[in-house]
Write an enzyme that holds these catalytic residues in place. Structure first.
Site, PDB file in Angstrom:
ATOM      1  N   VAL A 147      40.601  38.915  59.198  1.00 25.58           N
ATOM      2  CA  VAL A 147      40.129  39.703  58.059  1.00 25.58           C
ATOM      3  C   VAL A 147      40.937  40.989  57.955  1.00 25.58           C
ATOM      4  O   VAL A 147      41.101  41.711  58.930  1.00 25.58           O
ATOM      5  CB  VAL A 147      38.630  40.055  58.233  1.00 25.58           C
ATOM      6  CG1 VAL A 147      38.133  40.885  57.068  1.00 25.58           C
ATOM      7  CG2 VAL A 147      37.797  38.796  58.399  1.00 25.58           C
ATOM      8  N   CYS A 148      41.422  41.262  56.757  1.00 25.62           N
ATOM      9  CA  CYS A 148      42.143  42.510  56.497  1.00 25.62           C
ATOM     10  C   CYS A 148      41.181  43.470  55.807  1.00 25.62           C
ATOM     11  O   CYS A 148      40.926  43.375  54.612  1.00 25.62           O
ATOM     12  CB  CYS A 148      43.352  42.241  55.605  1.00 25.62           C
ATOM     13  SG  CYS A 148      44.328  43.712  55.294  1.00 25.62           S
TER      14      CYS A 148
END
Length: 186
Positions: free
Chosen positions: A111-112
């Site tokens: 996840v960014c």
């Protein structure tokens, strides 16, 4: 503060029930903070929390998000959280367990989200992360991508992006990648 006192009181009761032996593991400052954060959670409507190992294992839990608006409406996305022993000085490790076509989540579930990396501060909490994850589904961001193909389509062709998201949620191929039907889909 009252909750912390209740935790300590509970530890004393357990120790007394064990014949006065204090085999009760003392909670670290990070565990106490995590307990406080979880007890004070104010999850958005489309979210729920689950403890796969039981409520005694607070450092490993899952959050599911069922967006009720936007491109991802109708899907269900599950995130695993692993909280470090030095929490809140280190952000929890968060992975998306649901394969999703998203510019800010790669196909391996990374996840960014800036608050999970460079913008993490000890004043932030689990609630902040959950709201940040929800925001990814209402406002995907092509400027800081992990999935570059999805980011390019979002930037260049919104209609095609929406088609790709719908195809991924309902089950099928987007390019060369197969997505299983999302369990929340009708």
């Amino acid at each position: 503060m009252i909750r912390l006192l209740k935790v300590k009181e509970k530890q004393r009761e357990v120790a007394q029930a064990n014949g006065g032996s204090s085999h009760v593991k003392k909670q670290t400052a990070g565990e106490l903070r995590l307990h406080k954060d979880i007890s004070e959670l104010n999850l958005p409507k489309p979210c729920s929390i689950f403890f796969p190992n039981g409520k005694d294992d607070l450092v490993n839990f899952e959050v599911s998000i069922k967006p009720d608006e936007g491109y991802y409406r109708g899907g269900k996305f599950v995130f695993s959280f692993q909280v470090s022993t030095i929490y809140p000085h280190e952000a929890p490790k968060v992975k998306c367990k649901t394969k999703v076509y998203h510019p800010n989540i790669d196909l391996e579930g990374n996840v960014c989200l800036n608050i999970l990396r460079e913008d993490w501060k000890p004043v932030l909490n689990i609630n902040t992360i959950v709201y940040g994850l929800c925001h990814l589904f209402t406002e995907p961001n092509y400027e800081d991508p992990l999935n570059h193909d999805a980011a390019q389509v979002l930037r260049d062709n919104l209609e095609q992006f929406e088609i790709n998201v719908r195809r991924a949620i309902s089950g099928g191929y987007v390019g060369q990648t197969y997505f299983s039907r999302n369990q929340s889909c009708n």
